[in-house]
Design a protein around this motif. Structure first.
Motif, PDB file in Angstrom:
ATOM      1  N   THR A 155       0.774  -1.125  -0.190  1.00  0.00           N
ATOM      2  CA  THR A 155       0.128   0.411  -0.334  1.00  0.00           C
ATOM      3  C   THR A 155       1.144   1.556  -0.060  1.00  0.00           C
ATOM      4  O   THR A 155       2.003   1.451   0.311  1.00  0.00           O
ATOM      5  N   ALA A 156       0.454   2.116   0.061  1.00  0.00           N
ATOM      6  CA  ALA A 156       0.949   3.577  -0.023  1.00  0.00           C
ATOM      7  C   ALA A 156       1.161   4.559   1.309  1.00  0.00           C
ATOM      8  O   ALA A 156      -0.430   4.416   1.384  1.00  0.00           O
ATOM      9  N   GLU A 157       2.137   4.513   2.592  1.00  0.00           N
ATOM     10  CA  GLU A 157       1.356   5.384   3.309  1.00  0.00           C
ATOM     11  C   GLU A 157       1.877   6.692   2.981  1.00  0.00           C
ATOM     12  O   GLU A 157       2.812   6.888   2.867  1.00  0.00           O
ATOM     13  N   VAL A 158       1.347   7.297   3.056  1.00  0.00           N
ATOM     14  CA  VAL A 158       1.375   8.849   2.804  1.00  0.00           C
ATOM     15  C   VAL A 158       1.127   9.454   4.165  1.00  0.00           C
ATOM     16  O   VAL A 158       0.415   9.047   5.169  1.00  0.00           O
ATOM     17  N   ILE A 159       1.783  10.293   4.676  1.00  0.00           N
ATOM     18  CA  ILE A 159       2.013  11.505   5.235  1.00  0.00           C
ATOM     19  C   ILE A 159       1.767  12.920   4.803  1.00  0.00           C
ATOM     20  O   ILE A 159       2.475  13.457   4.022  1.00  0.00           O
ATOM     21  N   VAL A 160       0.255  12.856   5.369  1.00  0.00           N
ATOM     22  CA  VAL A 160       0.545  14.894   5.104  1.00  0.00           C
ATOM     23  C   VAL A 160       0.817  15.857   6.171  1.00  0.00           C
ATOM     24  O   VAL A 160       0.578  15.932   7.458  1.00  0.00           O
ATOM     25  N   HIS A 161       1.204  17.189   5.968  1.00  0.00           N
ATOM     26  CA  HIS A 161       2.756  17.278   6.287  1.00  0.00           C
ATOM     27  C   HIS A 161       1.452  19.392   6.745  1.00  0.00           C
ATOM     28  O   HIS A 161       1.533  19.881   5.614  1.00  0.00           O
ATOM     29  N   PRO A 162       0.402  19.161   7.394  1.00  0.00           N
ATOM     30  CA  PRO A 162      -0.212  20.753   7.712  1.00  0.00           C
ATOM     31  C   PRO A 162       0.801  21.719   7.776  1.00  0.00           C
ATOM     32  O   PRO A 162       0.995  21.362   8.806  1.00  0.00           O
ATOM     33  N   SER A 163       0.071  23.268   7.765  1.00  0.00           N
ATOM     34  CA  SER A 163       1.363  24.143   8.119  1.00  0.00           C
ATOM     35  C   SER A 163       0.656  24.760   9.907  1.00  0.00           C
ATOM     36  O   SER A 163       1.920  24.715   9.911  1.00  0.00           O
ATOM     37  N   ALA A 164      -0.409  23.838   9.637  1.00  0.00           N
ATOM     38  CA  ALA A 164      -0.757  25.020  11.953  1.00  0.00           C
ATOM     39  C   ALA A 164      -1.342  23.266  12.680  1.00  0.00           C
ATOM     40  O   ALA A 164      -1.552  23.607  13.212  1.00  0.00           O
ATOM     41  N   ALA A 165      -0.379  22.576  11.932  1.00  0.00           N
ATOM     42  CA  ALA A 165      -1.425  20.636  13.278  1.00  0.00           C
ATOM     43  C   ALA A 165      -0.732  19.987  12.581  1.00  0.00           C
ATOM     44  O   ALA A 165       0.564  19.869  11.987  1.00  0.00           O
ATOM     45  N   PRO A 166      -0.881  18.834  13.343  1.00  0.00           N
ATOM     46  CA  PRO A 166       0.215  17.866  13.651  1.00  0.00           C
ATOM     47  C   PRO A 166      -0.273  17.118  12.280  1.00  0.00           C
ATOM     48  O   PRO A 166      -0.946  17.214  11.524  1.00  0.00           O
ATOM     49  N   ALA A 167       0.906  15.959  11.836  1.00  0.00           N
ATOM     50  CA  ALA A 167       0.543  15.267  10.655  1.00  0.00           C
ATOM     51  C   ALA A 167       0.139  14.511  10.439  1.00  0.00           C
ATOM     52  O   ALA A 167      -0.172  13.953  11.505  1.00  0.00           O
ATOM     53  N   LEU A 168      -0.656  14.580   9.593  1.00  0.00           N
ATOM     54  CA  LEU A 168      -1.682  12.928   9.024  1.00  0.00           C
ATOM     55  C   LEU A 168      -1.975  11.970   8.268  1.00  0.00           C
ATOM     56  O   LEU A 168      -0.971  11.761   7.309  1.00  0.00           O
ATOM     57  N   HIS A 169      -1.532  11.343   8.870  1.00  0.00           N
ATOM     58  CA  HIS A 169      -1.176   9.782   8.674  1.00  0.00           C
ATOM     59  C   HIS A 169      -2.646   8.593   7.783  1.00  0.00           C
ATOM     60  O   HIS A 169      -3.382   8.704   8.843  1.00  0.00           O
ATOM     61  N   GLY A 170      -2.096   8.209   7.278  1.00  0.00           N
ATOM     62  CA  GLY A 170      -3.239   7.392   5.766  1.00  0.00           C
ATOM     63  C   GLY A 170      -2.634   6.574   5.329  1.00  0.00           C
ATOM     64  O   GLY A 170      -1.141   6.203   4.840  1.00  0.00           O
ATOM     65  N   THR A 171      -2.841   5.197   4.762  1.00  0.00           N
ATOM     66  CA  THR A 171      -2.146   4.106   3.618  1.00  0.00           C
ATOM     67  C   THR A 171      -3.502   3.826   3.224  1.00  0.00           C
ATOM     68  O   THR A 171      -4.596   4.096   3.200  1.00  0.00           O
ATOM     69  N   ALA A 172      -3.185   3.850   2.134  1.00  0.00           N
ATOM     70  CA  ALA A 172      -4.009   3.483   0.834  1.00  0.00           C
ATOM     71  C   ALA A 172      -3.673   2.996  -0.528  1.00  0.00           C
ATOM     72  O   ALA A 172      -2.606   2.413  -0.794  1.00  0.00           O
ATOM     73  N   ARG A 173      -4.657   2.474  -1.309  1.00  0.00           N
ATOM     74  CA  ARG A 173      -3.892   1.610  -2.505  1.00  0.00           C
ATOM     75  C   ARG A 173      -3.987   2.837  -3.398  1.00  0.00           C
ATOM     76  O   ARG A 173      -3.066   2.236  -4.575  1.00  0.00           O
ATOM     77  N   THR A 174      -5.016   3.925  -3.450  1.00  0.00           N
ATOM     78  CA  THR A 174      -5.173   4.786  -4.340  1.00  0.00           C
ATOM     79  C   THR A 174      -4.402   5.984  -3.514  1.00  0.00           C
ATOM     80  O   THR A 174      -5.227   6.502  -3.193  1.00  0.00           O
ATOM     81  N   LEU A 175      -3.677   7.218  -4.215  1.00  0.00           N
ATOM     82  CA  LEU A 175      -3.516   8.786  -3.573  1.00  0.00           C
ATOM     83  C   LEU A 175      -3.648   8.964  -5.192  1.00  0.00           C
ATOM     84  O   LEU A 175      -3.226   9.201  -6.092  1.00  0.00           O
ATOM     85  N   THR A 176      -4.767  10.728  -4.781  1.00  0.00           N
ATOM     86  CA  THR A 176      -4.185  11.788  -5.720  1.00  0.00           C
ATOM     87  C   THR A 176      -4.145  12.678  -5.335  1.00  0.00           C
ATOM     88  O   THR A 176      -4.957  13.115  -4.006  1.00  0.00           O
ATOM     89  N   VAL A 177      -3.466  13.548  -5.881  1.00  0.00           N
ATOM     90  CA  VAL A 177      -3.268  14.982  -5.114  1.00  0.00           C
ATOM     91  C   VAL A 177      -3.578  15.737  -6.743  1.00  0.00           C
ATOM     92  O   VAL A 177      -2.742  16.155  -7.457  1.00  0.00           O
ATOM     93  N   SER A 178      -4.144  17.115  -5.651  1.00  0.00           N
ATOM     94  CA  SER A 178      -4.807  18.126  -7.230  1.00  0.00           C
ATOM     95  C   SER A 178      -3.992  19.494  -6.544  1.00  0.00           C
ATOM     96  O   SER A 178      -4.522  19.618  -5.438  1.00  0.00           O
ATOM     97  N   GLY A 179      -4.496  20.343  -7.283  1.00  0.00           N
ATOM     98  CA  GLY A 179      -4.442  21.712  -6.475  1.00  0.00           C
ATOM     99  C   GLY A 179      -3.397  23.096  -7.794  1.00  0.00           C
ATOM    100  O   GLY A 179      -3.547  22.305  -8.659  1.00  0.00           O
ATOM    101  N   PRO A 180      -2.801  23.803  -7.999  1.00  0.00           N
ATOM    102  CA  PRO A 180      -2.873  24.708  -8.333  1.00  0.00           C
ATOM    103  C   PRO A 180      -1.181  24.303  -8.664  1.00  0.00           C
ATOM    104  O   PRO A 180      -0.921  22.741  -8.391  1.00  0.00           O
ATOM    105  N   ASP A 181      -1.016  24.236  -9.952  1.00  0.00           N
ATOM    106  CA  ASP A 181       0.754  23.837 -10.414  1.00  0.00           C
ATOM    107  C   ASP A 181       1.709  23.225  -9.689  1.00  0.00           C
ATOM    108  O   ASP A 181       1.903  24.489  -8.990  1.00  0.00           O
TER     109      ASP A 181
END
Length: 274
Positions: A207-233
């Motif tokens: 699986t994909a082990e995902v860690i999101v690093h918010p600018s003003a909060a603790p890191a968010l951890h998750g696992t998934a088979r599919t990960l999608t990231v979108s936003g400005p370039d």
């Protein structure tokens, strides 16, 4: 590997130009105990043709991380990655071999060549994106060197210079944030209205082990088979390369998608760890 096995030894052009002695040593070790066809491509196109014409020969690449990534990508796009395995004899500077060494490939040329002959195949996970690209190691979005790492020596030098010119010196440097939407198996981990410092991803146990690093909060951890990231370039870094800009990218984790020949003890350690 028996003495009668046939090898296709592809020498990456960069390796041949940068360290001809290591190339010679690897060729000698491999040819001494196996029937080895040596290919010396002069361009990526010739590299591709040589690999495509390998037939039943076991592919052995002499080169760095980019050569390994090129080989895995080509086999994936041929839909032949699941068939058999490949080997790497790492040749290049240490910073161009970080992925290979992290996967368990020996650092010395003779040891790596002997592992081709005496090692064991280890099935490894892979991240595949929606443009048919692959990721062997860690993925960073956007393309920052090290999310959450200590301030670099460059910034340390800058602060020292500031201290000599201005009192008091600044106590912190502004951290750049990004507007990204992050979805793991359809579950929203972050949206564009919440600034993040970035996202780090690696393949773990299929699986994909995902860690999101918010600018003003603790890191968010998750696992998934599919990960999608979108936003400005945004650009992303994977296996030492920067790709982009893109506005949306989806990665899918594939368990045991490819085989790499490693020393038997290294293959066993990886098997135990997973």
């Amino acid at each position: 590997m028996s003495d009668h096995d046939q090898l296709l030894v592809i020498v990456d052009p960069v390796a041949r130009r940068s360290d001809g002695e290591s190339v010679r040593i690897a060729k000698d070790v491999l040819s001494a105990r196996a029937e080895a066809k040596i290919c010396l491509p002069d361009s990526p196109e010739e590299f591709t043709r040589a690999l495509a014409r390998r037939g039943s020969r076991h592919p052995v690449v002499l080169g760095d991380d980019r050569a390994l990534l090129r080989t895995v990508t080509l086999l994936h796009r041929e839909r032949e990655l699941a068939e058999g395995a490949l080997s790497l004899v790492p040749i290049g500077p240490p910073d161009a071999l970080e992925v290979a060494h992290a996967l368990g490939v020996p650092r010395s040329t003779p040891a790596a060549a002997r592992a081709v002959l005496d090692g064991a195949v280890r099935r490894l996970d892979l991240l595949v994106d929606d443009s048919d690209g692959v990721v062997l190691g860690d993925l960073l979005v956007p393309a920052v060197r090290d999310l959450g790492a200590p301030t670099s020596s460059v910034w340390g030098t800058c602060r020292s210079l500031v201290r000599t010119l201005v009192r008091p010196a600044p106590t912190a440097l502004a951290v750049r944030t990004y507007r990204l939407r992050v979805e793991a198996d359809g579950v929203l981990l972050a949206d564009v209205d919440t600034p993040v410092e970035g996202v780090s991803v690696r393949s773990v146990a299929g699986t994909a082990e995902v860690i999101v690093h918010p600018s003003a909060a603790p890191a968010l951890h998750g696992t998934a088979r599919t990960l999608t990231v979108s936003g400005p370039d945004f650009r992303y870094r994977a296996d030492g390369r920067v790709t982009g800009p893109v506005r949306r990218r989806t990665w899918t984790a594939r368990a045991g998608a490819w085989g790499l020949t490693l020393p038997r003890e290294a293959a066993q350690e990886l098997r135990t760890a997973t």
